[in-house]
Every structure is written in structure tokens, then in C-alpha cells.
Design a protein around this motif. Structure first.
Motif, PDB file in Angstrom:
ATOM      1  N   LEU A 135       0.832  -1.203   0.000  1.00  8.38           N
ATOM      2  CA  LEU A 135       0.000   0.000   0.000  1.00  8.38           C
ATOM      3  C   LEU A 135       0.873   1.262   0.000  1.00  8.38           C
ATOM      4  O   LEU A 135       0.598   2.221  -0.729  1.00  8.38           O
ATOM      5  CB  LEU A 135      -0.918   0.001   1.215  1.00  8.38           C
ATOM      6  N   GLY A 136       1.943   1.262   0.797  1.00  9.38           N
ATOM      7  CA  GLY A 136       2.849   2.400   0.834  1.00  9.38           C
ATOM      8  C   GLY A 136       3.543   2.625  -0.494  1.00  9.38           C
ATOM      9  O   GLY A 136       3.777   3.767  -0.909  1.00  9.38           O
ATOM     10  N   TRP A 137       3.875   1.527  -1.172  1.00  7.70           N
ATOM     11  CA  TRP A 137       4.517   1.617  -2.487  1.00  7.70           C
ATOM     12  C   TRP A 137       3.577   2.263  -3.498  1.00  7.70           C
ATOM     13  O   TRP A 137       3.992   3.103  -4.298  1.00  7.70           O
ATOM     14  CB  TRP A 137       4.922   0.220  -2.942  1.00  7.70           C
ATOM     15  N   ILE A 138       2.296   1.912  -3.443  1.00  5.21           N
ATOM     16  CA  ILE A 138       1.306   2.516  -4.345  1.00  5.21           C
ATOM     17  C   ILE A 138       1.168   4.010  -4.053  1.00  5.21           C
ATOM     18  O   ILE A 138       1.138   4.838  -4.974  1.00  5.21           O
ATOM     19  CB  ILE A 138      -0.054   1.799  -4.210  1.00  5.21           C
ATOM     20  N   PHE A 139       1.114   4.370  -2.777  1.00  3.71           N
ATOM     21  CA  PHE A 139       1.016   5.781  -2.401  1.00  3.71           C
ATOM     22  C   PHE A 139       2.258   6.567  -2.817  1.00  3.71           C
ATOM     23  O   PHE A 139       2.181   7.772  -3.087  1.00  3.71           O
ATOM     24  CB  PHE A 139       0.811   5.925  -0.891  1.00  3.71           C
ATOM     25  N   GLN A 140       3.398   5.887  -2.879  1.00  2.00           N
ATOM     26  CA  GLN A 140       4.648   6.560  -3.227  1.00  2.00           C
ATOM     27  C   GLN A 140       4.572   7.239  -4.596  1.00  2.00           C
ATOM     28  O   GLN A 140       5.199   8.275  -4.817  1.00  2.00           O
ATOM     29  CB  GLN A 140       5.792   5.546  -3.207  1.00  2.00           C
ATOM     30  N   PHE A 141       3.794   6.654  -5.480  1.00  2.08           N
ATOM     31  CA  PHE A 141       3.698   7.193  -6.836  1.00  2.08           C
ATOM     32  C   PHE A 141       2.424   8.008  -7.028  1.00  2.08           C
ATOM     33  O   PHE A 141       1.933   8.182  -8.146  1.00  2.08           O
ATOM     34  CB  PHE A 141       3.814   6.048  -7.849  1.00  2.08           C
ATOM     35  N   THR A 142       1.894   8.488  -5.918  1.00  2.00           N
ATOM     36  CA  THR A 142       0.759   9.418  -5.846  1.00  2.00           C
ATOM     37  C   THR A 142      -0.349   9.030  -6.824  1.00  2.00           C
ATOM     38  O   THR A 142      -0.871   7.932  -6.761  1.00  2.00           O
ATOM     39  CB  THR A 142       1.250  10.864  -6.085  1.00  2.00           C
ATOM     40  N   GLY A 143      -0.718   9.947  -7.718  1.00  2.00           N
ATOM     41  CA  GLY A 143      -1.867   9.688  -8.595  1.00  2.00           C
ATOM     42  C   GLY A 143      -1.526   8.975  -9.877  1.00  2.00           C
ATOM     43  O   GLY A 143      -2.329   8.973 -10.818  1.00  2.00           O
ATOM     44  N   ASN A 144      -0.375   8.332  -9.934  1.00  2.00           N
ATOM     45  CA  ASN A 144       0.046   7.662 -11.163  1.00  2.00           C
ATOM     46  C   ASN A 144      -0.255   6.170 -11.182  1.00  2.00           C
ATOM     47  O   ASN A 144       0.087   5.486 -12.145  1.00  2.00           O
ATOM     48  CB  ASN A 144       1.547   7.892 -11.386  1.00  2.00           C
ATOM     49  N   ILE A 145      -0.864   5.666 -10.114  1.00  3.86           N
ATOM     50  CA  ILE A 145      -1.230   4.245 -10.068  1.00  3.86           C
ATOM     51  C   ILE A 145      -2.686   4.121  -9.641  1.00  3.86           C
ATOM     52  O   ILE A 145      -3.103   4.706  -8.642  1.00  3.86           O
ATOM     53  CB  ILE A 145      -0.334   3.453  -9.082  1.00  3.86           C
ATOM     54  N   LYS A 146      -3.441   3.336 -10.407  1.00  2.26           N
ATOM     55  CA  LYS A 146      -4.833   3.050 -10.077  1.00  2.26           C
ATOM     56  C   LYS A 146      -4.970   1.573  -9.752  1.00  2.26           C
ATOM     57  O   LYS A 146      -4.485   0.712 -10.489  1.00  2.26           O
ATOM     58  CB  LYS A 146      -5.740   3.397 -11.266  1.00  2.26           C
ATOM     59  N   ILE A 147      -5.620   1.263  -8.623  1.00  2.00           N
ATOM     60  CA  ILE A 147      -5.866  -0.130  -8.257  1.00  2.00           C
ATOM     61  C   ILE A 147      -7.078  -0.630  -9.021  1.00  2.00           C
ATOM     62  O   ILE A 147      -8.181  -0.116  -8.854  1.00  2.00           O
ATOM     63  CB  ILE A 147      -6.091  -0.266  -6.740  1.00  2.00           C
ATOM     64  N   VAL A 148      -6.882  -1.640  -9.838  1.00  3.95           N
ATOM     65  CA  VAL A 148      -7.979  -2.240 -10.607  1.00  3.95           C
ATOM     66  C   VAL A 148      -8.596  -3.392  -9.811  1.00  3.95           C
ATOM     67  O   VAL A 148      -9.812  -3.532  -9.747  1.00  3.95           O
ATOM     68  CB  VAL A 148      -7.476  -2.733 -11.980  1.00  3.95           C
ATOM     69  N   ALA A 149      -7.752  -4.189  -9.173  1.00  7.53           N
ATOM     70  CA  ALA A 149      -8.210  -5.330  -8.377  1.00  7.53           C
ATOM     71  C   ALA A 149      -7.084  -5.722  -7.419  1.00  7.53           C
ATOM     72  O   ALA A 149      -5.906  -5.430  -7.671  1.00  7.53           O
ATOM     73  CB  ALA A 149      -8.575  -6.499  -9.291  1.00  7.53           C
ATOM     74  N   PRO A 150      -7.465  -6.351  -6.279  1.00  7.19           N
ATOM     75  CA  PRO A 150      -8.787  -6.790  -5.829  1.00  7.19           C
ATOM     76  C   PRO A 150      -9.500  -5.694  -5.039  1.00  7.19           C
ATOM     77  O   PRO A 150      -8.906  -4.674  -4.682  1.00  7.19           O
ATOM     78  CB  PRO A 150      -8.453  -7.976  -4.929  1.00  7.19           C
ATOM     79  N   ALA A 151     -10.758  -5.968  -4.709  1.00  8.71           N
ATOM     80  CA  ALA A 151     -11.570  -4.991  -3.990  1.00  8.71           C
ATOM     81  C   ALA A 151     -11.018  -4.702  -2.598  1.00  8.71           C
ATOM     82  O   ALA A 151     -11.100  -3.569  -2.113  1.00  8.71           O
ATOM     83  CB  ALA A 151     -13.010  -5.502  -3.888  1.00  8.71           C
ATOM     84  N   ILE A 152     -10.439  -5.700  -1.937  1.00  8.38           N
ATOM     85  CA  ILE A 152      -9.938  -5.502  -0.577  1.00  8.38           C
ATOM     86  C   ILE A 152      -8.787  -4.498  -0.564  1.00  8.38           C
ATOM     87  O   ILE A 152      -8.649  -3.687   0.361  1.00  8.38           O
ATOM     88  CB  ILE A 152      -9.520  -6.853   0.061  1.00  8.38           C
ATOM     89  N   LEU A 153      -7.941  -4.517  -1.589  1.00  7.30           N
ATOM     90  CA  LEU A 153      -6.839  -3.565  -1.670  1.00  7.30           C
ATOM     91  C   LEU A 153      -7.375  -2.157  -1.933  1.00  7.30           C
ATOM     92  O   LEU A 153      -6.888  -1.178  -1.361  1.00  7.30           O
ATOM     93  CB  LEU A 153      -5.859  -3.983  -2.762  1.00  7.30           C
TER      94      LEU A 153
END
Length: 289
Positions: free
Chosen positions: A242-260
Motif C-alpha cells: 500500500l505504501g509503495w502505491i502511495f509513493q507514486f501518488t496519482g500515477n497508479i490506479k488499483i484495478v483489483a482486488p476490492a480488498i486492496l
């Protein structure tokens, strides 16, 4: 306590393997990229090795035989441990315990960088099996003796411990640990024992950049028709992901899974609350039970 210390003498002989300029460059690159904590804490040992290498070069300095000035490459040492004094002895003892399969009693622990189990009670007996270097620091991976759970602990956050002479079986436990580690994104404890099919859409420039690096053994990058990138992973979900995804701010969108997606939304809400509020307090919404 059986903790043998050995002294080794290196004898020269006429059939010594020749050292080339490429070998010297390799050595200098290795030193230049060594964590600052080891450079500070093991300076004397590094100098001995440098003198040993230099002794094969007609008594000239090692830098004089390199293809480049050893000072050309500079490390920022960003996100590396730096307080080396206490840690050097600990690292030596962890190497001994891991190699000789000796249990460790963890008496107290300060911090939660790896997202420890809520149910973990101190003190506990820990069977260390691997030392892991990750993101500029060292971690110890092994099995909790009482519960047989896999655990990774931050070497710097073990505030009090005791080495023992109690041995532990390693064959079946090591296979279990390696499987557990393979299912983690990084080294942080997963929220549960499940693995998830994770799919992310990444902006064009960011995706091109990320695809060059190793993040997880299951990673697959695919260029999409719209110029963005799709990244697929099969692993557990943890705070590090989760922290890694936040690191790249608005450049990553979670498509799946719903829990993430749910964890991402909850953490985003908490971030906004902190920024708009008057207090900052520690929180870990992904701590496993």
C-alpha cells in the motif's frame, strides 16, 4: 554459550589467481555501494581486505590500478541505516545463530516497521533462518517457536535479546518460510495467509520507469493500447504494498482486488484527516492478527 570466534591467516603462494582491472573495479564498486552503517562500523575490516587486494598489485595502491578513480562513484546512502555501533555485534551474533541453527529469545522490541502480529507476546523464542537486506536495512526472518508462524523482524528494533544453545530443525521450516517470503511484497507481514491477484494500471511515464525494476518475482508488465501500463502481481497484501502505491501518488490506479481498494480508500481518508487535524498519531490499519 557456544559462540566460537575464529582467526584466519591467509598465506600467499606463487599460483595466486591474477587480479585484473575489471576485478579491481568490481571491488571499488562494491565498497562504493556498501551501506553507510557497514562502512562506519566495519571500516577496519574493509581496510584489511583492501590491503590484501593491494598486496597482489606489486605493493601499489588499489586505486592506481583501476580503470577509474574510486571517488567518481558517490552513494547518497538514502534510506540506509547509519547508527552502526550496537548493530555490528548484533549482526555477527545473528549470522552465528542463523548458520548454527540456534534459537533466539526476543525479550523486547521497540517499533513496528514490519507490522508485527497483534497476538505476538514478549518474550518469545524465535528460530532465525535468514538475514535479509532490504531497502537499506537488515531484517531477520524465521519461525516463532511456540506458534510456528513465519515472522520477519527488524534488526534495529530488537532492543533486548538473548542467544541460546537450543537448536531447531530447519528443513521443513525453511521451506515454509521461503514460501511465506515469496508471497510478500517486500518483507512486511501480510494482512492474512491469502494470496491475491493484484492488477494495477500505471500512467505511461511511471509505468515505463517501474517496469525496469524488480518488485516481486510474480510481476508482469503489459503496455496498454492507451499508452498506460498494466502491472499484475500474485502475492499477499501488506502495508508495504500500500505504501509503495502511495509513493507514486496519482500515477497508479488499483484495478483489483476490492480488498486492496478498500484499504487504499481507508488510508487515504486517514491521511486527509491528519492533514486537516491538529494531531499526528501512529496507526497501522493493516496489522495482522
Amino acid at each position: 554459550l557456544e559462540f566460537n570466534r575464529k582467526v584466519y591467516l591467509i598465506n600467499k603462494h606463487t599460483d595466486a589467481i591474477p587480479i585484473t582491472n575489471f576485478d579491481i573495479d568490481t571491488y571499488l564498486l562494491g565498497v562504493a555501494t556498501t551501506p553507510i552503517g557497514l562502512i562506519k562500523g566495519r571500516k577496519g575490516s574493509l581496510q584489511k581486505i583492501q590491503m590484501l587486494v593491494s598486496s597482489h598489485l606489486s605493493n601499489s595502491k588499489i586505486e592506481n590500478n583501476a580503470n577509474w578513480d574510486g571517488n567518481v562513484l558517490t552513494s547518497t546512502h538514502f534510506f540506509e541505516f547509519s547508527n552502526a555501533d550496537r548493530f555490528q555485534n548484533f549482526l555477527s551474533e545473528m549470522l552465528w545463530a542463523t548458520v548454527n541453527r540456534r534459537s533466539l529469545e526476543v525479550i523486547s522490541y521497540d517499533g513496528d516497521s514490519v507490522s508485527l502480529y497483534k497476538s505476538l507476546n514478549f518474550p518469545f523464542v524465535f528460530n532465525p533462518m535468514k538475514l535479509i537486506y532490504h531497502r537499506g536495512s537488515f531484517y531477520v526472518a524465521g519461525i516463532i517457536a511456540a506458534t510456528k508462524q513465519c515472522l520477519v523482524i527488524d534488526a534495529f528494533q530488537i532492543s533486548q535479546y538473548k542467544l541460546t544453545n537450543e537448536t531447531f530443525p530447519i528443513k521443513s521450516s525453511l521451506a515454509k518460510l521461503e514460501k511465506d517470503l515469496a508471497n510478500r511484497f517486500g518483507i512486511t507481514q501480510n494482512i492474512d495467509d491469502n494470496t491475491y491477484n493484484i492488477e494495477l494500471e500505471i500512467s505511461d511515464e511511471t509505468g515505463k520507469y517501474l517496469a525496469v525494476f524488480c518488485w516481486h518475482h510474480s510481476q508482469v508488465f503489459e503496455l496498454l493500447p492507451n499508452g498506460n501500463w498494466k502491472m499484475k502481481l500474485t502475492c499477499g497484501i501488506n502495508r508495504e504494498l500500500l505504501g509503495w502505491i502511495f509513493q507514486f501518488t496519482g500515477n497508479i490506479k488499483i484495478v483489483a482486488p476490492a480488498i486492496l481498494k478498500s484499504y487504499h480508500a481507508e488510508k487515504l481518508k486517514k491521511i486527509i484527516e491528519v492533514q486537516q487535524g491538529d494531531m499526528v498519531s501512529y496507526s497501522n490499519i493493516m496489522q495482522p492478527r
